[in-house]
Design a protein around this motif. Structure first.
Motif, PDB file in Angstrom:
ATOM      1  N   GLU A 188      -3.380 -10.512   1.056  1.00 26.87           N
ATOM      2  CA  GLU A 188      -2.288 -11.271   0.450  1.00 26.87           C
ATOM      3  C   GLU A 188      -1.136 -10.314   0.167  1.00 26.87           C
ATOM      4  N   LYS A 189       0.053 -10.679   0.599  1.00 28.84           N
ATOM      5  CA  LYS A 189       1.219  -9.824   0.356  1.00 28.84           C
ATOM      6  C   LYS A 189       1.741 -10.060  -1.059  1.00 28.84           C
ATOM      7  N   LEU A 190       1.913  -8.965  -1.806  1.00 28.91           N
ATOM      8  CA  LEU A 190       2.416  -9.036  -3.173  1.00 28.91           C
ATOM      9  C   LEU A 190       3.897  -8.693  -3.261  1.00 28.91           C
ATOM     10  N   LEU A 191       4.344  -7.759  -2.447  1.00 27.09           N
ATOM     11  CA  LEU A 191       5.745  -7.331  -2.438  1.00 27.09           C
ATOM     12  C   LEU A 191       6.221  -7.129  -1.014  1.00 27.09           C
ATOM     13  N   GLN A 192       7.461  -7.459  -0.747  1.00 32.17           N
ATOM     14  CA  GLN A 192       8.115  -7.124   0.514  1.00 32.17           C
ATOM     15  C   GLN A 192       9.387  -6.367   0.181  1.00 32.17           C
ATOM     16  N   HIS A 193       9.494  -5.144   0.668  1.00 34.57           N
ATOM     17  CA  HIS A 193      10.653  -4.326   0.350  1.00 34.57           C
ATOM     18  C   HIS A 193      11.809  -4.632   1.302  1.00 34.57           C
ATOM     19  N   PRO A 194      13.040  -4.427   0.864  1.00 31.05           N
ATOM     20  CA  PRO A 194      14.206  -4.775   1.683  1.00 31.05           C
ATOM     21  C   PRO A 194      14.277  -3.971   2.981  1.00 31.05           C
ATOM     22  N   GLY A 203      11.321  -2.928   5.945  1.00 28.90           N
ATOM     23  CA  GLY A 203      10.820  -2.212   4.784  1.00 28.90           C
ATOM     24  C   GLY A 203       9.330  -2.369   4.604  1.00 28.90           C
ATOM     25  N   GLY A 204       8.791  -1.547   3.713  1.00 33.78           N
ATOM     26  CA  GLY A 204       7.374  -1.602   3.419  1.00 33.78           C
ATOM     27  C   GLY A 204       7.052  -2.715   2.448  1.00 33.78           C
ATOM     28  N   GLY A 205       5.900  -2.596   1.792  1.00 31.25           N
ATOM     29  CA  GLY A 205       5.487  -3.620   0.843  1.00 31.25           C
ATOM     30  C   GLY A 205       4.173  -3.254   0.207  1.00 31.25           C
ATOM     31  N   GLN A 214       2.127  -0.932   2.298  1.00 34.79           N
ATOM     32  CA  GLN A 214       2.506  -1.151   3.688  1.00 34.79           C
ATOM     33  C   GLN A 214       3.593  -0.162   4.070  1.00 34.79           C
ATOM     34  N   GLU A 215       3.331   0.643   5.087  1.00 35.36           N
ATOM     35  CA  GLU A 215       4.301   1.637   5.531  1.00 35.36           C
ATOM     36  C   GLU A 215       5.580   0.967   6.033  1.00 35.36           C
ATOM     37  N   ALA A 216       6.723   1.552   5.676  1.00 35.85           N
ATOM     38  CA  ALA A 216       7.992   1.095   6.242  1.00 35.85           C
ATOM     39  C   ALA A 216       8.076   1.502   7.706  1.00 35.85           C
ATOM     40  N   THR A 217       8.766   0.714   8.501  1.00 35.74           N
ATOM     41  CA  THR A 217       8.946   1.007   9.916  1.00 35.74           C
ATOM     42  C   THR A 217      10.417   0.847  10.279  1.00 35.74           C
ATOM     43  N   PHE A 242      10.323  -0.403  -6.528  1.00 37.83           N
ATOM     44  CA  PHE A 242      10.431  -1.717  -5.904  1.00 37.83           C
ATOM     45  C   PHE A 242       9.717  -2.740  -6.788  1.00 37.83           C
ATOM     46  N   GLY A 243      10.315  -3.910  -6.948  1.00 39.27           N
ATOM     47  CA  GLY A 243       9.698  -4.976  -7.724  1.00 39.27           C
ATOM     48  C   GLY A 243      10.052  -6.330  -7.160  1.00 39.27           C
ATOM     49  N   PRO A 244       9.547  -7.404  -7.745  1.00 37.66           N
ATOM     50  CA  PRO A 244       9.874  -8.751  -7.262  1.00 37.66           C
ATOM     51  C   PRO A 244      11.383  -8.963  -7.228  1.00 37.66           C
ATOM     52  N   GLY A 245      11.871  -9.441  -6.101  1.00 35.80           N
ATOM     53  CA  GLY A 245      13.291  -9.694  -5.956  1.00 35.80           C
ATOM     54  C   GLY A 245      14.126  -8.477  -5.627  1.00 35.80           C
TER      55      GLY A 245
END
Length: 386
Positions: free
Chosen positions: A329-335, A315-317, A308-311, A382-385
């Motif tokens: 299904e979303k696996l990661l969400q970046h800060p 953040g991306g994901g 997912q592109e950052a905007t 980037f990882g979980p948490g």
């Protein structure tokens, strides 16, 4: 940029560096004579990667040095250069490994070595075609050849015997395309550019070729330009297309649809599936508002992994797309606080998702320029948490 069971491996300035999978200080470094120019995209079963780098000893360095790196041991196994029929040192545009052969190509022609560094072939003085570049896998080696003096040139895509360089299958492209990119060697999927491609994509059409016989046969064609599908291929190089996913078992290609229809921004897009045997669409995901997705590979169950592109809004994901239902299904969400930095990797980037981590980095490395922030890293994990 690669990952192994132990390391995240990234090119630095005149070096290749192995980091712990979770980041941190380098565990090993391989010094190079000059900056890295190109490398094979995958790691072989033996842990080897082909690299092309500059001869840094010259005042005007060119990409003349070809070598093989063992990314498990953090060691440069060998490096070679080649001379043409006039005795001049050859420079290359790209390098790959295919079927145990290291092959480098460019405007000067192509040269190949065994995995141990023994030269297998080089351009001849009476050659009617030039090897523009190669693409490979564990079993196969494919070359794009430019023949004659026509403008645009006559182009051929050949599947080779990796040991001898002899053609096992030849597909002669019709007139029109100026460049050919090999997105996959098995199945054989090529991207052609007739000169009208969108900036950054460098592809107007995808073509699937049956190379099972001596004379290659066109199976299907997908019009990339008409519907503005998103992907990233280098302008003139044969290898190196990214931002798509391919399931070899089902012969399914996954592309991202146009991210900004009608010149709107942050509206999102869809992941679209194509049957490579027919070129027809077989399904697509539902568009998530504000989520622009870039397919980057498959997981162990055959689901599509998409970045997912950052905007400016966040953040991306990383997302997972089911290949049967196309549910996401979303696996990661970046800060959100790293969105600007993350977005700065939008061009010449590499994306790898493995072990529930996303590795995002510059494709190559050079000395820092004035237009790049001093706080910007060469890569980020980037990882979980996170």
């Amino acid at each position: 940029m690669w990952t192994t069971d132990k390391n995240f491996v990234k090119a630095g300035v005149k070096e290749i560096v192995g980091y712990p999978l979770s980041g941190g200080q380098a565990e090993w470094k391989i010094p190079l004579d000059g900056n890295l120019c190109w490398s094979s995209s995958y790691v072989t079963k033996e842990g080897q990667v082909a690299v092309l780098f500059e001869n840094g000893k010259d005042s005007d360095p060119e990409c003349t040095q070809v070598g093989v790196v063992d990314v498990h041991k953090g060691k440069l196994l060998w490096q070679k250069q080649a001379v043409d029929s006039w005795g001049d040192t050859m420079d290359f545009d790209e390098v790959t490994m295919g079927g145990g052969t290291v092959a480098a190509g460019g405007t000067s022609g192509g040269v190949a070595w065994s995995a141990e560094g023994r030269q297998l072939w080089a351009p001849g003085e009476d050659d009617q075609c030039d090897d523009e570049g190669y693409a490979g896998s564990e079993e196969k080696l494919v070359v794009v050849r430019e023949c004659g003096d026509a403008d645009p040139p006559a182009l051929r895509v050949q599947t080779l015997d990796p040991a001898s360089g002899e053609a096992k299958s030849t597909y002669k492209l019709p007139s029109g395309p100026e460049y050919v990119h090999v997105a996959s060697v098995d199945p054989l999927l090529i991207g052609v550019d007739t000169g009208d491609a969108e900036p950054g994509a460098s592809v107007t059409d995808f073509m699937t070729i049956d190379d099972s016989a001596a004379q290659g046969k066109l199976l299907s064609k997908i019009d990339i330009l008409a519907d503005a599908y998103e992907l990233d291929c280098p302008a003139v190089n044969v290898d190196g297309c990214t931002e798509f996913a391919l399931d070899k078992g089902t012969s399914t290609l996954y592309l991202g649809s146009d991210q900004t229809p009608d010149e709107q921004y942050d509206v999102g897009n869809k992941i679209v599936a194509f049957d490579l045997k027919t070129g027809k669409k077989t399904g697509q995901s539902k568009m998530e508002k504000g989520v622009a997705l870039v397919p980057i590979g498959l997981d162990e169950k055959g689901a599509v992994l998409a970045y997912q592109e950052a905007t400016t809004a966040g953040g991306g994901g990383v997302w997972r797309v089911d290949p049967k239902t196309f549910k996401t299904e979303k696996l990661l969400q970046h800060p959100a606080d790293t969105a600007e930095m993350e977005g700065s990797f939008s061009s010449d980037r590499r994306l790898l998702y493995t072990g529930k981590k996303l590795y995002l980095g510059d494709d190559l490395a050079r000395r820092r320029s004035a237009d790049v922030s001093g706080d910007r890293p060469l890569a980020v994990i980037f990882g979980p948490g996170s």
